[in-house]
Motif scaffolding. Structure first.
Motif, PDB file in Angstrom:
ATOM      1  N   ARG A   1      -4.330  16.022   4.893  1.00  5.00           N
ATOM      2  CA  ARG A   1      -3.024  15.102   4.602  1.00  5.00           C
ATOM      3  C   ARG A   1      -2.345  15.592   3.216  1.00  5.00           C
ATOM      4  O   ARG A   1      -1.310  15.953   3.280  1.00  5.00           O
ATOM      5  CB  ARG A   1      -3.469  13.654   4.295  1.00  5.00           C
ATOM      6  CG  ARG A   1      -3.704  12.901   5.729  1.00  5.00           C
ATOM      7  CD  ARG A   1      -4.092  11.525   5.675  1.00  5.00           C
ATOM      8  NE  ARG A   1      -2.954  11.204   5.010  1.00  5.00           N
ATOM      9  CZ  ARG A   1      -1.906  10.514   5.523  1.00  5.00           C
ATOM     10  NH1 ARG A   1      -1.607  10.423   6.778  1.00  5.00           N
ATOM     11  NH2 ARG A   1      -0.939   9.665   4.874  1.00  5.00           N
ATOM     12  N   LYS A   2      -3.382  16.068   2.358  1.00  5.46           N
ATOM     13  CA  LYS A   2      -2.825  16.365   1.123  1.00  5.46           C
ATOM     14  C   LYS A   2      -2.187  17.865   1.178  1.00  5.46           C
ATOM     15  O   LYS A   2      -1.049  18.084   0.612  1.00  5.46           O
ATOM     16  CB  LYS A   2      -3.975  16.344   0.038  1.00  5.46           C
ATOM     17  CG  LYS A   2      -3.515  16.799  -1.324  1.00  5.46           C
ATOM     18  CD  LYS A   2      -4.346  16.344  -2.694  1.00  5.46           C
ATOM     19  CE  LYS A   2      -4.536  14.854  -2.638  1.00  5.46           C
ATOM     20  NZ  LYS A   2      -4.532  13.996  -3.713  1.00  5.46           N
ATOM     21  N   ALA A   3      -2.872  18.714   2.033  1.00  2.50           N
ATOM     22  CA  ALA A   3      -2.337  20.253   1.949  1.00  2.50           C
ATOM     23  C   ALA A   3      -1.124  20.317   2.742  1.00  2.50           C
ATOM     24  O   ALA A   3      -0.282  20.997   2.559  1.00  2.50           O
ATOM     25  CB  ALA A   3      -3.630  20.958   2.844  1.00  2.50           C
TER      26      ALA A   3
ATOM     27  N   GLU B   1      -0.741  13.199  -6.496  1.00  2.00           N
ATOM     28  CA  GLU B   1      -1.346  12.131  -7.110  1.00  2.00           C
ATOM     29  C   GLU B   1      -2.080  11.020  -6.127  1.00  2.00           C
ATOM     30  O   GLU B   1      -2.558  10.047  -6.729  1.00  2.00           O
ATOM     31  CB  GLU B   1       0.148  11.194  -7.710  1.00  2.00           C
ATOM     32  CG  GLU B   1       0.803  12.020  -8.668  1.00  2.00           C
ATOM     33  CD  GLU B   1       1.644  12.957  -8.210  1.00  2.00           C
ATOM     34  OE1 GLU B   1       2.130  12.663  -6.904  1.00  2.00           O
ATOM     35  OE2 GLU B   1       2.131  14.107  -8.750  1.00  2.00           O
ATOM     36  N   THR B   2      -1.985  11.172  -4.795  1.00  7.81           N
ATOM     37  CA  THR B   2      -2.672  10.153  -4.235  1.00  7.81           C
ATOM     38  C   THR B   2      -4.199  10.374  -4.147  1.00  7.81           C
ATOM     39  O   THR B   2      -4.512  11.322  -4.214  1.00  7.81           O
ATOM     40  CB  THR B   2      -2.311  10.314  -2.610  1.00  7.81           C
ATOM     41  OG1 THR B   2      -0.849  10.007  -2.252  1.00  7.81           O
ATOM     42  CG2 THR B   2      -3.066   9.299  -1.644  1.00  7.81           C
TER      43      THR B   2
ATOM     44  N   GLY C   1      -0.763   6.578  -6.053  1.00 10.08           N
ATOM     45  CA  GLY C   1      -0.185   7.598  -5.125  1.00 10.08           C
ATOM     46  C   GLY C   1       0.408   6.552  -3.953  1.00 10.08           C
ATOM     47  O   GLY C   1       0.210   5.440  -3.929  1.00 10.08           O
ATOM     48  N   SER C   2       1.280   7.587  -3.112  1.00  7.76           N
ATOM     49  CA  SER C   2       1.440   6.827  -1.805  1.00  7.76           C
ATOM     50  C   SER C   2       0.715   7.225  -0.711  1.00  7.76           C
ATOM     51  O   SER C   2       0.218   8.349  -0.735  1.00  7.76           O
ATOM     52  CB  SER C   2       2.927   7.090  -1.455  1.00  7.76           C
ATOM     53  OG  SER C   2       3.123   8.561  -1.538  1.00  7.76           O
TER      54      SER C   2
END
Length: 107
Positions: free
Chosen positions: A68-70, A77-78, A105-106
């Motif tokens: 998800r981050k990648a 910031e999540t 974060g969101s």
């Protein structure tokens, strides 16, 4: 945050289990796991909480969050707080649960 999970068979003589909880946002997320599967079932609630249920739930949750981050679904910031739990499947096996609650974060 502690979540109270429950397990229920989706049908008579089923080799599957639905691992669910009642979320404070009003949703009722369900992760479906099939007995003997190497894939944990998962669901990501609208409020950002995600849970995996089944074999290797924790490692699959960590991989999911990294993905998800990648790919930009989560901001840099999540952050999530991870926790583990388990429930008993209708056939008697203990089912591993890993869940993540967004802390910043969101999601």
């Amino acid at each position: 945050m502690t979540i109270k999970f429950s397990a229920k068979s989706p049908g008579k003589k089923s080799d599957a289990v639905e691992v669910r909880y009642d979320c404070a946002c009003g949703c009722h997320p369900v992760a479906r796991y099939t007995r003997g599967s190497t894939e944990a079932g998962h669901e990501h609630c609208c409020c950002g909480i995600v849970h995996f249920a089944g074999q290797a739930a924790e490692s699959q949750l960590r991989s999911y969050l990294a993905e998800r981050k990648a790919d930009g679904r989560d901001t840099p910031e999540t952050r999530y707080s991870l926790a583990l739990d388990s429930v008993r499947a209708p056939w008697g096996e203990s089912i591993e649960i890993a869940y993540a609650v967004p802390t910043s974060g969101s999601a």
